[in-house]
Design a protein around this motif. Structure first.
Motif, PDB file in Angstrom:
ATOM      1  N   GLN A 223      -7.074 -13.462  -1.524  1.00  0.00           N
ATOM      2  CA  GLN A 223      -6.457 -12.440  -0.685  1.00  0.00           C
ATOM      3  C   GLN A 223      -6.606 -12.780   0.795  1.00  0.00           C
ATOM      4  O   GLN A 223      -5.669 -12.604   1.578  1.00  0.00           O
ATOM      5  N   LEU A 224      -7.771 -13.275   1.172  1.00  0.00           N
ATOM      6  CA  LEU A 224      -8.005 -13.605   2.573  1.00  0.00           C
ATOM      7  C   LEU A 224      -7.178 -14.814   3.001  1.00  0.00           C
ATOM      8  O   LEU A 224      -6.656 -14.856   4.128  1.00  0.00           O
TER       9      LEU A 224
ATOM     10  N   THR B 142      -8.824 -11.628  16.070  1.00  0.00           N
ATOM     11  CA  THR B 142      -8.933 -11.113  14.698  1.00  0.00           C
ATOM     12  C   THR B 142      -8.937 -12.256  13.693  1.00  0.00           C
ATOM     13  O   THR B 142      -9.758 -12.291  12.771  1.00  0.00           O
ATOM     14  N   TYR B 143      -8.016 -13.199  13.868  1.00  0.00           N
ATOM     15  CA  TYR B 143      -7.945 -14.344  12.965  1.00  0.00           C
ATOM     16  C   TYR B 143      -9.271 -15.099  12.936  1.00  0.00           C
ATOM     17  O   TYR B 143      -9.811 -15.399  11.864  1.00  0.00           O
ATOM     18  N   ASP B 144      -9.788 -15.405  14.118  1.00  0.00           N
ATOM     19  CA  ASP B 144     -11.039 -16.159  14.171  1.00  0.00           C
ATOM     20  C   ASP B 144     -12.197 -15.358  13.586  1.00  0.00           C
ATOM     21  O   ASP B 144     -13.120 -15.927  12.977  1.00  0.00           O
TER      22      ASP B 144
ATOM     23  N   TRP C 171     -10.723  -7.324   6.973  1.00  0.00           N
ATOM     24  CA  TRP C 171      -9.576  -8.024   7.541  1.00  0.00           C
ATOM     25  C   TRP C 171      -8.304  -7.197   7.426  1.00  0.00           C
ATOM     26  O   TRP C 171      -7.450  -7.217   8.326  1.00  0.00           O
ATOM     27  N   ALA C 172      -8.150  -6.466   6.329  1.00  0.00           N
ATOM     28  CA  ALA C 172      -6.950  -5.637   6.157  1.00  0.00           C
ATOM     29  C   ALA C 172      -6.939  -4.496   7.166  1.00  0.00           C
ATOM     30  O   ALA C 172      -5.894  -4.142   7.727  1.00  0.00           O
ATOM     31  N   LEU C 173      -8.112  -3.913   7.400  1.00  0.00           N
ATOM     32  CA  LEU C 173      -8.209  -2.851   8.401  1.00  0.00           C
ATOM     33  C   LEU C 173      -7.886  -3.379   9.794  1.00  0.00           C
ATOM     34  O   LEU C 173      -7.139  -2.748  10.553  1.00  0.00           O
ATOM     35  N   GLU C 174      -8.451  -4.529  10.137  1.00  0.00           N
ATOM     36  CA  GLU C 174      -8.281  -5.057  11.480  1.00  0.00           C
ATOM     37  C   GLU C 174      -6.839  -5.493  11.748  1.00  0.00           C
ATOM     38  O   GLU C 174      -6.274  -5.198  12.808  1.00  0.00           O
ATOM     39  N   ILE C 175      -6.250  -6.184  10.793  1.00  0.00           N
ATOM     40  CA  ILE C 175      -4.879  -6.663  10.994  1.00  0.00           C
ATOM     41  C   ILE C 175      -3.911  -5.498  11.096  1.00  0.00           C
ATOM     42  O   ILE C 175      -3.080  -5.437  12.015  1.00  0.00           O
TER      43      ILE C 175
END
Length: 497
Positions: free
Chosen positions: A118-119, A187-189, A235-239
């Motif tokens: 998923q990531l 966010t990516y990093d 990651w889903a929350l941040e993106i």
């Protein structure tokens, strides 16, 4: 059919579970996540080889079978695998082996496998989103550059306020998008940490080289905590949070375009192929694409709320609620951003400004009141707040007398000042070019202003930053795509480690 995947239960899922939950999930993962699952499995084969748990011959056979695990092959075995993509891969390989490999799938869990797939999907889609935003920003910046000298009214509180230019306004759009691109890069990093090797939740018993696996899969590092690896979908929350914030800003820009495109303003136009008609009123030329963009941008906030509500009040561990339900619309979030920016980019590339209509408003409105107040203070030594009152009195008197802004009347200004107890030394010089449309832009001296030169300076800085961001995003996309991205065609090489 007897279930041979686990000894704990004796039968497979019911038809209801398949129809409502498992089959749709399987179809989604086969469509969007299978290549990542295959890359992960091939990386794990390389690790088994490094730990000398499988022979070079077994390594090559396992890797070859995984390389052939296409969507068509896996989908054809769906019913025999409890509609689970990981089980489907396992069965596909086992059915193709010339002899069983007892140590394959030793010390393994689906939890970190799923989190990792998923990531990886999210990282690739995020890089794709960045490319769309970079393309959009480039189009905005190009239009800003050719419209930096065109006077138009700027509005505050829905009222004409000061003279700006389309270029100045669009430079603000570009700056906002660039800000988002920088935040998404952070966010990516921040999420570029590989969950693989975390096991079910507490780690694994074999000496897996998690740093090596992370590198093979294109991650910068391994996620240092096993529980976080499988429990978090931060990651889903941040993106989606960043997408939601951007969506709010884009909707505000489109709201201005909708107003400017109305018959009352008439500042902008779009070609017929991007316009709409009224079925009842043939005189109308509508811009429904702008309404679509604004409406579509609202989904970006909605998807973030969906992810948030799906995760809150859940235990901090691996759960289907978080790993499946809370992320059920992450794909749609990426698609919504892609579609929104694609539509908006097309609008920007074909947008034209009607200089006559913009100039008409600038010349009609008394937009130099601020400049006049400044002049009263600088040339007549009138305290600035009192100067504001005098400037307002002058404008009221000029309107009542039927004067146009460009038709300055020093006598009216003198009388307005007298009404506030001030005798002007030189009302004509003080009035000067305060209401001159052509001078309004060039009067601005501060950096970041609407002065055409200041706009061009800002656009040059944005161009340089754009080029940097293009390089940064290309580097991340290339690393994620090429490091192990061919599925480890030479996966047997680590056997000699």
């Amino acid at each position: 059919m007897r279930n041979t995947l686990t000894g704990r239960i004796s039968s497979g899922p019911s038809a209801l579970l398949r129809d409502e939950l498992l089959d749709p999930q399987f179809a989604y993962e086969a469509e969007h996540l299978l290549p990542y699952y295959v890359r992960i499995e091939r990386t794990l084969v390389a690790e088994y080889a490094r730990m000398r748990l499988i022979t070079p011959e077994q390594t090559r056979e396992l890797d070859g079978l995984l390389a052939g695990a296409t969507r068509e092959v896996i989908t054809g075995q769906q019913q025999a695998n409890m509609s689970d993509i990981a089980f489907a891969l396992e069965r596909h390989v086992e059915n193709g082996l010339s002899a069983p490999v007892p140590t394959w799938h030793l010390d393994r869990s689906r939890n970190d496998l799923q989190a990792c797939a998923q990531l990886m999907f999210a990282r690739d889609r995020l890089a794709g989103a960045a490319r769309s935003l970079l393309e959009f920003q480039e189009a905005v910046r190009q239009l800003a550059a050719v419209t930096a000298d065109l006077p138009m009214p700027g509005y505050t509180h829905h009222q004409a306020a000061q003279i700006i230019t389309p270029g100045f306004y669009l430079a603000a759009v570009s700056e906002h998008v660039q800000h988002t691109l920088r935040r998404l890069l952070v966010t990516y990093d921040g999420i570029d940490a590989c969950p693989l090797g975390a096991g079910a939740m507490s780690g694994q018993e074999l000496a897996w080289d998690r740093d090596r696996m992370a590198s093979l899969l294109g991650f910068r590092r391994a996620q240092p905590n096993a529980l976080m690896s499988v429990a978090s979908r931060g990651w889903a929350l941040e993106i989606t949070a960043e997408f939601g914030v951007l969506g709010v800003t884009l909707s505000r820009f489109v709201t201005d375009l909708l107003a400017w495109g109305s018959s009352e303003y008439g500042f902008i136009d779009l070609p017929d192929e991007l316009s709409g008609i009224s079925s009842a009123m043939p005189q109308k030329k509508n811009f429904p694409i702008l309404e679509r963009i604004r409406g579509r941008s609202s989904h970006l906030s909605a998807f973030h709320i969906d992810v948030t509500l799906g995760q809150r009040n859940t235990p901090y561990s691996n759960t289907v609620e978080v790993s499946k339900e809370a992320g059920a619309h992450v794909y749609q979030a990426f698609e919504a951003l892609r579609s929104t920016t694609r539509l908006f980019t097309e609008v920007i590339r074909h947008l034209s400004f009607r200089t006559d209509r913009m100039a008409e408003v600038c010349e009609r409105e008394f937009l130099g009141g601020f400049a006049l107040a400044n002049s009263l203070t600088l040339h007549e030594d009138i305290p600035w707040r009192r100067a504001q009152v005098i400037a307002g009195r002058y404008i009221v008197a000029a309107v009542a007398a039927g004067r146009k802004p460009a038709e300055g009347d020093p006598e009216l200004l003198r009388q307005a000042a007298l009404g506030e107890g001030h005798e002007l030394r030189d009302p004509a010089a003080t009035l000067g070019d305060a209401f001159d449309v052509g001078r309004a832009l060039h009067r601005m001296q501060s950096s970041g202003s609407a002065h055409p030169d200041a706009v061009r300076t800002a656009l040059r800085a944005q161009r340089d930053e754009h080029e940097r961001l293009v390089r940064e995003w290309a580097e991340r996309a290339t690393t994620a795509r090429t490091t192990g991205g061919d599925g480890h065609g030479n996966a047997s090489a680590p056997c000699g480690d």
